[in-house]
Write an enzyme that holds these catalytic residues in place. Sequence first.
Site, PDB file in Angstrom:
ATOM      1  N   VAL A  60    -100.284 -11.449  -8.863  1.00 35.86           N
ATOM      2  CA  VAL A  60     -99.019 -10.736  -8.663  1.00 35.86           C
ATOM      3  C   VAL A  60     -97.910 -11.754  -8.359  1.00 35.86           C
ATOM      4  CG1 VAL A  60     -97.773  -9.121  -7.157  1.00 35.86           C
ATOM      5  CG2 VAL A  60    -100.128  -8.622  -7.829  1.00 35.86           C
ATOM      6  N   ALA A 105     -96.192 -15.390  -4.697  1.00 35.32           N
ATOM      7  CA  ALA A 105     -97.246 -14.877  -5.578  1.00 35.32           C
ATOM      8  C   ALA A 105     -98.549 -14.800  -4.799  1.00 35.32           C
ATOM      9  CB  ALA A 105     -97.431 -15.798  -6.773  1.00 35.32           C
ATOM     10  N   LYS A 106     -99.503 -14.116  -5.340  1.00 34.00           N
ATOM     11  CA  LYS A 106    -100.857 -14.132  -4.773  1.00 34.00           C
ATOM     12  C   LYS A 106    -101.820 -13.679  -5.857  1.00 34.00           C
ATOM     13  CE  LYS A 106    -102.672 -15.169  -0.749  1.00 34.00           C
ATOM     14  NZ  LYS A 106    -102.125 -16.104   0.239  1.00 34.00           N
ATOM     15  N   GLY A 107    -103.072 -14.101  -5.706  1.00 42.63           N
ATOM     16  CA  GLY A 107    -104.092 -13.662  -6.650  1.00 42.63           C
ATOM     17  C   GLY A 107    -105.374 -13.367  -5.905  1.00 42.63           C
ATOM     18  N   ASP A 146    -107.176 -19.657  -0.653  1.00 49.42           N
ATOM     19  CA  ASP A 146    -107.015 -18.650   0.393  1.00 49.42           C
ATOM     20  C   ASP A 146    -108.440 -18.295   0.817  1.00 49.42           C
ATOM     21  OD1 ASP A 146    -104.807 -16.833   1.689  1.00 49.42           O
ATOM     22  OD2 ASP A 146    -106.430 -15.468   1.217  1.00 49.42           O
TER      23      ASP A 146
END
Length: 416
Positions: A60, A105-107, A146
Amino acid sequence: MSEHLDSFAMAQQQLATVATKINLDPNVHEVLKHPKRELTVNFPVSMRDGSIKMFTGYRVHHNLARGPAKGGIRYHPDTDISEVRALAFWMTIKCAVVNLPFGGAKGGVACDPKQLNAAELEDLTRRYTTEIAILLGPDKDIPAPDMGTNGQTMAWIMDTYSMLKGTTVPAVVTGKPIAVGGSEGRIEATGRGVVTVARETLLSRGGQLPDSTVAVQGFGNVGAAAAKLFYRTGCKIQALSDVQGAIYNKNGMDILAVEDWVKKTGTVIGFPEAEALDPAALLLLPVDLLIPAALQNQITEANAAQVKARYVIEGANGPTTPIADLILASNGTIVVPDVLANAGGVTVSYFEWVQGLQSFFWSESEVNAKLEQIMVRAFGQVNAAAKKHNCDLRTAAYIVGVGRVAEAITALGIFP
Ligand code: NAD
């Protein structure tokens, strides 16, 4: 009515609080409510028992007004689109709070990395990378570790992306091993930032770190590094936990010995110089500093009134819910929010990205000195905003962060 613990709903609530406080332009508020783009991928991985298993992954991009997308990749069984959206939103704010030229952002992939062997984990990572590669690039979207991912994961992502491009592209990920262009100081950067911000918080309120008592929830990348640096500064680490349980020693623990124990056994549990502790009780200990460094939604409406720590320094993202924030504030507990407290990781990721683009690398002491500078400056700005607006540090951090993002959105205007 019980508290709503959906992560993105919680992030929206935090944004709404600040929008009211700073009279945020409703048009900008509207833009910030929505992630810019979201990619969901379902992909197969060949398991070593001969079966094929389908996995779901996400990437995202929340807002890119201030620069390319930056944010970690999480491997956890509970990862879903709402969690990834919230984490991407927090990255937008966090990068702005420490004034880095990145968007948020992050995934994530819904999986339990502990249930996969190394070969399966590598295949999953390479396939997920290929599926989201249309978003990635050193000037587009730069992932980092992460929960559940680490330097090895980043090396696989870098290699997969490089294979697709036909050339070695170190700057497409950060948090990678030094051998492939990683930065000195990156592994402990988030923990170092947590300790720096804790020190500044105490100093600004007439206290100091040495002799402070500390409880750390989560003994992973963030929690272990923070515990070690608190220990080196002369703090007493009374309690530690990981996913398997918690340990306690009123007189404090030798963190280097705990580290050795965890290397041998894979858990803090059974560390000989401590007693077992109910993990839920760790959050309620009467310590000076409580460091949640595991998951979101740990301090909630249900337990906030029993928290006795004087300060909560959020190593994890989203560990305190909005209702818990109010309860803690009314009990005099000061919360240093995630978007400031754990921003040391993305700050050294930024340094790693810059070093990679220039192919010119810095020493560990240079990295640590620059990190210190940025964290102290950010704390000072957030603390000043808290005084000016007479609000808690989370609201103040959002005032600083949202203000910068809003300025960028307004300067760029709306296309077409
Ligand atoms: P990690 O996977 O390295 O470590 C997580 C630790 O938490 C492990 O020790 C695990 O056993 C423990 N844990 C998991 N569930 C738990 C539970 N219910 N109770 C107690 N302990 C539990 O992850 P990490 O990279 O250290 O990330 C931790 C948190 O910090 C996450 O919220 C992440 O988003 C945030 N964060 C990480 C970074 C980074 O640089 N890695 C940067 C900023 C924020």
